[in-house]
Design a protein around this motif. Sequence first.
Motif, PDB file in Angstrom:
ATOM      1  N   ALA A  48       3.646 -29.239 -27.027  1.00 56.43           N
ATOM      2  CA  ALA A  48       4.453 -28.559 -26.013  1.00 56.43           C
ATOM      3  C   ALA A  48       3.888 -28.796 -24.620  1.00 56.43           C
ATOM      4  O   ALA A  48       4.632 -29.049 -23.665  1.00 56.43           O
ATOM      5  CB  ALA A  48       4.523 -27.059 -26.309  1.00 56.43           C
ATOM      6  N   LEU A  49       2.575 -28.748 -24.495  1.00 59.76           N
ATOM      7  CA  LEU A  49       1.928 -28.990 -23.210  1.00 59.76           C
ATOM      8  C   LEU A  49       2.221 -30.408 -22.731  1.00 59.76           C
ATOM      9  O   LEU A  49       2.555 -30.618 -21.561  1.00 59.76           O
ATOM     10  CB  LEU A  49       0.416 -28.761 -23.333  1.00 59.76           C
ATOM     11  N   GLU A  50       2.111 -31.377 -23.615  1.00 58.41           N
ATOM     12  CA  GLU A  50       2.404 -32.762 -23.241  1.00 58.41           C
ATOM     13  C   GLU A  50       3.841 -32.903 -22.756  1.00 58.41           C
ATOM     14  O   GLU A  50       4.088 -33.526 -21.698  1.00 58.41           O
ATOM     15  CB  GLU A  50       2.162 -33.703 -24.431  1.00 58.41           C
ATOM     16  N   ARG A  51       4.797 -32.332 -23.483  1.00 53.15           N
ATOM     17  CA  ARG A  51       6.214 -32.423 -23.082  1.00 53.15           C
ATOM     18  C   ARG A  51       6.443 -31.775 -21.719  1.00 53.15           C
ATOM     19  O   ARG A  51       7.147 -32.319 -20.875  1.00 53.15           O
ATOM     20  CB  ARG A  51       7.108 -31.754 -24.133  1.00 53.15           C
TER      21      ARG A  51
ATOM     22  N   ALA B  51      -2.737 -34.915 -24.347  1.00 55.80           N
ATOM     23  CA  ALA B  51      -3.637 -33.770 -24.177  1.00 55.80           C
ATOM     24  C   ALA B  51      -4.602 -33.699 -25.357  1.00 55.80           C
ATOM     25  O   ALA B  51      -4.215 -33.931 -26.506  1.00 55.80           O
ATOM     26  CB  ALA B  51      -2.833 -32.482 -24.077  1.00 55.80           C
ATOM     27  N   ARG B  52      -5.849 -33.362 -25.041  1.00 56.29           N
ATOM     28  CA  ARG B  52      -6.864 -33.213 -26.072  1.00 56.29           C
ATOM     29  C   ARG B  52      -7.701 -31.974 -25.786  1.00 56.29           C
ATOM     30  O   ARG B  52      -7.989 -31.660 -24.633  1.00 56.29           O
ATOM     31  CB  ARG B  52      -7.792 -34.435 -26.137  1.00 56.29           C
ATOM     32  N   THR B  53      -8.105 -31.283 -26.838  1.00 55.68           N
ATOM     33  CA  THR B  53      -8.979 -30.127 -26.722  1.00 55.68           C
ATOM     34  C   THR B  53     -10.419 -30.612 -26.577  1.00 55.68           C
ATOM     35  O   THR B  53     -10.729 -31.762 -26.916  1.00 55.68           O
ATOM     36  CB  THR B  53      -8.894 -29.239 -27.972  1.00 55.68           C
ATOM     37  N   PRO B  54     -11.330 -29.747 -26.141  1.00 52.32           N
ATOM     38  CA  PRO B  54     -12.741 -30.134 -26.104  1.00 52.32           C
ATOM     39  C   PRO B  54     -13.270 -30.566 -27.473  1.00 52.32           C
ATOM     40  O   PRO B  54     -14.068 -31.497 -27.560  1.00 52.32           O
ATOM     41  CB  PRO B  54     -13.447 -28.873 -25.593  1.00 52.32           C
ATOM     42  N   GLU B  55     -12.806 -29.907 -28.533  1.00 53.81           N
ATOM     43  CA  GLU B  55     -13.254 -30.275 -29.876  1.00 53.81           C
ATOM     44  C   GLU B  55     -12.799 -31.689 -30.215  1.00 53.81           C
ATOM     45  O   GLU B  55     -13.566 -32.481 -30.777  1.00 53.81           O
ATOM     46  CB  GLU B  55     -12.726 -29.275 -30.916  1.00 53.81           C
TER      47      GLU B  55
ATOM     48  N   ALA C 105       7.404 -32.223 -15.902  1.00 56.62           N
ATOM     49  CA  ALA C 105       7.013 -31.847 -14.540  1.00 56.62           C
ATOM     50  C   ALA C 105       6.669 -33.077 -13.709  1.00 56.62           C
ATOM     51  O   ALA C 105       6.998 -33.133 -12.510  1.00 56.62           O
ATOM     52  CB  ALA C 105       5.821 -30.882 -14.583  1.00 56.62           C
ATOM     53  N   MET C 106       6.030 -34.074 -14.299  1.00 53.09           N
ATOM     54  CA  MET C 106       5.712 -35.308 -13.579  1.00 53.09           C
ATOM     55  C   MET C 106       6.989 -36.025 -13.157  1.00 53.09           C
ATOM     56  O   MET C 106       7.085 -36.546 -12.045  1.00 53.09           O
ATOM     57  CB  MET C 106       4.850 -36.236 -14.439  1.00 53.09           C
ATOM     58  N   GLU C 107       7.975 -36.027 -14.037  1.00 50.84           N
ATOM     59  CA  GLU C 107       9.241 -36.687 -13.697  1.00 50.84           C
ATOM     60  C   GLU C 107       9.977 -35.921 -12.605  1.00 50.84           C
ATOM     61  O   GLU C 107      10.470 -36.511 -11.638  1.00 50.84           O
ATOM     62  CB  GLU C 107      10.121 -36.833 -14.940  1.00 50.84           C
ATOM     63  N   LYS C 108       9.997 -34.596 -12.731  1.00 50.62           N
ATOM     64  CA  LYS C 108      10.706 -33.777 -11.742  1.00 50.62           C
ATOM     65  C   LYS C 108      10.031 -33.843 -10.371  1.00 50.62           C
ATOM     66  O   LYS C 108      10.687 -34.030  -9.355  1.00 50.62           O
ATOM     67  CB  LYS C 108      10.759 -32.324 -12.223  1.00 50.62           C
ATOM     68  N   ARG C 109       8.734 -33.715 -10.329  1.00 52.44           N
ATOM     69  CA  ARG C 109       8.013 -33.645  -9.053  1.00 52.44           C
ATOM     70  C   ARG C 109       7.797 -34.999  -8.391  1.00 52.44           C
ATOM     71  O   ARG C 109       7.916 -35.136  -7.189  1.00 52.44           O
ATOM     72  CB  ARG C 109       6.665 -32.956  -9.255  1.00 52.44           C
ATOM     73  N   PHE C 110       7.468 -36.015  -9.205  1.00 47.82           N
ATOM     74  CA  PHE C 110       7.100 -37.313  -8.645  1.00 47.82           C
ATOM     75  C   PHE C 110       8.099 -38.420  -8.963  1.00 47.82           C
ATOM     76  O   PHE C 110       7.937 -39.544  -8.495  1.00 47.82           O
ATOM     77  CB  PHE C 110       5.713 -37.738  -9.164  1.00 47.82           C
TER      78      PHE C 110
END
Length: 181
Positions: free
Chosen positions: A54-57, A75-79, A62-67
């Motif tokens: 969901a975060l990636e989508r 996206a990756r977690t610290p683990e 947002a990148m498409e809308k803004r830029f």
Amino acid sequence: MTQRIILFRGMNTGGVRAPVAEQRAMAEEMGLTNPRTLQASGNLVVESGKATAALEREIEAAMEKRFGLKIVAMARTPEQWSDLIAANPFPKEAAAHPAKVVAMVMKDGIKPGALEACRELAAGGERVEAVGGALYFWFPNGQGESAIFKKATPHLLGMGTGRNWNTVLKLGGMAGVEIGT
């Protein structure tokens, strides 16, 4: 909330630009906290409680809308990042020449036959290994002159983005990953 390392594929190449200050502002507007960027090449670290897909989508939208950029975000977690670091099959090379070792994070896995195709392209002592869904490259003569780098497209490998070992470790540090020596 957990730290998330966000990688953008193709940022700062071929005229694809999104100023890092604006990337951080975009992240804050999305409700992501503590946004930090590393270099101007598509590296963002944030805190979020959202599921990875969901975060990636949401970031891609947002990148498409803004830029106006249709960019792939991973996206990756610290683990997950810690596992990526630990799985490096080229630790001696990374310690001696970190800019010549590249970890390629894959969006949806490595395409069948990709590892073999890269190995066929390898020249001059280049090596490639697949570990844990990521591709790792050793470019003894540098990435820029590599036949693998020039010909290994998403069509061949699958959708991914590579970072040299210096960047891998810096992103890990930004996300609180303990970096062993």
